[in-house]
Design a protein around this motif. Sequence first.
Motif, PDB file in Angstrom:
ATOM      1  N   UNK A   1       6.292  -4.828   3.119  1.00 57.80           N
ATOM      2  CA  UNK A   1       5.508  -4.601   1.925  1.00 57.80           C
ATOM      3  C   UNK A   1       4.687  -3.329   2.094  1.00 57.80           C
ATOM      4  N   UNK A   2       4.631  -2.538   1.025  1.00 57.67           N
ATOM      5  CA  UNK A   2       3.898  -1.286   1.090  1.00 57.67           C
ATOM      6  C   UNK A   2       2.410  -1.530   0.914  1.00 57.67           C
ATOM      7  N   UNK A   3       1.608  -0.735   1.605  1.00 59.44           N
ATOM      8  CA  UNK A   3       0.163  -0.844   1.422  1.00 59.44           C
ATOM      9  C   UNK A   3      -0.250   0.016   0.234  1.00 59.44           C
ATOM     10  N   UNK A   4      -1.262  -0.411  -0.457  1.00 57.32           N
ATOM     11  CA  UNK A   4      -1.756   0.323  -1.618  1.00 57.32           C
ATOM     12  C   UNK A   4      -2.646   1.463  -1.163  1.00 57.32           C
ATOM     13  N   UNK A   5      -2.380   2.640  -1.668  1.00 61.68           N
ATOM     14  CA  UNK A   5      -3.196   3.797  -1.354  1.00 61.68           C
ATOM     15  C   UNK A   5      -3.921   4.208  -2.628  1.00 61.68           C
TER      16      UNK A   5
ATOM     17  N   UNK B   1      -5.379   6.036  -5.655  1.00 57.28           N
ATOM     18  CA  UNK B   1      -4.957   7.273  -6.286  1.00 57.28           C
ATOM     19  C   UNK B   1      -3.456   7.500  -6.287  1.00 57.28           C
ATOM     20  N   UNK B   2      -2.700   6.664  -5.613  1.00 60.52           N
ATOM     21  CA  UNK B   2      -1.243   6.792  -5.579  1.00 60.52           C
ATOM     22  C   UNK B   2      -0.620   5.650  -6.356  1.00 60.52           C
ATOM     23  N   UNK B   3       0.265   5.993  -7.262  1.00 58.83           N
ATOM     24  CA  UNK B   3       0.988   4.985  -8.027  1.00 58.83           C
ATOM     25  C   UNK B   3       2.457   5.051  -7.671  1.00 58.83           C
ATOM     26  N   UNK B   4       3.110   3.917  -7.758  1.00 55.25           N
ATOM     27  CA  UNK B   4       4.551   3.908  -7.586  1.00 55.25           C
ATOM     28  C   UNK B   4       5.173   4.573  -8.807  1.00 55.25           C
ATOM     29  N   UNK B   5       6.235   5.316  -8.623  1.00 57.82           N
ATOM     30  CA  UNK B   5       6.892   5.910  -9.787  1.00 57.82           C
ATOM     31  C   UNK B   5       7.538   4.828 -10.656  1.00 57.82           C
ATOM     32  N   UNK B   6       7.551   5.077 -11.942  1.00 55.85           N
ATOM     33  CA  UNK B   6       8.171   4.130 -12.871  1.00 55.85           C
ATOM     34  C   UNK B   6       9.675   4.197 -12.677  1.00 55.85           C
TER      35      UNK B   6
ATOM     36  N   UNK C   1      11.227  -9.877 -14.528  1.00 55.36           N
ATOM     37  CA  UNK C   1      10.876 -10.633 -13.324  1.00 55.36           C
ATOM     38  C   UNK C   1      11.323  -9.937 -12.038  1.00 55.36           C
ATOM     39  N   UNK C   2      11.995  -8.808 -12.181  1.00 53.53           N
ATOM     40  CA  UNK C   2      12.480  -8.063 -11.018  1.00 53.53           C
ATOM     41  C   UNK C   2      11.354  -7.330 -10.297  1.00 53.53           C
ATOM     42  N   UNK C   3      11.716  -6.614  -9.251  1.00 49.21           N
ATOM     43  CA  UNK C   3      10.747  -5.905  -8.409  1.00 49.21           C
ATOM     44  C   UNK C   3      10.492  -4.464  -8.836  1.00 49.21           C
ATOM     45  N   UNK C   4      11.277  -3.973  -9.778  1.00 47.60           N
ATOM     46  CA  UNK C   4      11.154  -2.578 -10.188  1.00 47.60           C
ATOM     47  C   UNK C   4       9.870  -2.356 -11.011  1.00 47.60           C
ATOM     48  N   UNK C   5       9.224  -1.211 -10.788  1.00 43.19           N
ATOM     49  CA  UNK C   5       8.024  -0.850 -11.557  1.00 43.19           C
ATOM     50  C   UNK C   5       8.510  -0.394 -12.930  1.00 43.19           C
TER      51      UNK C   5
END
Length: 50
Positions: free
Chosen positions: A1-5, A7-12, A41-45
Amino acid sequence: MESHQPGKRKPIGALVDTSVLVRYLTGTPEEMAARAAAILDGDEVLGVSR
């Protein structure tokens, strides 16, 4: 699992039309609601169009 940073967002990964949300929330028609659920319900942003 990625840690939240901060100011950084996952790309859509994909944009979702509001009709997909309507199918998901209403459950009709059944086949389209099932497809909408698989997407939402998937994992994609996802982004939502207006």
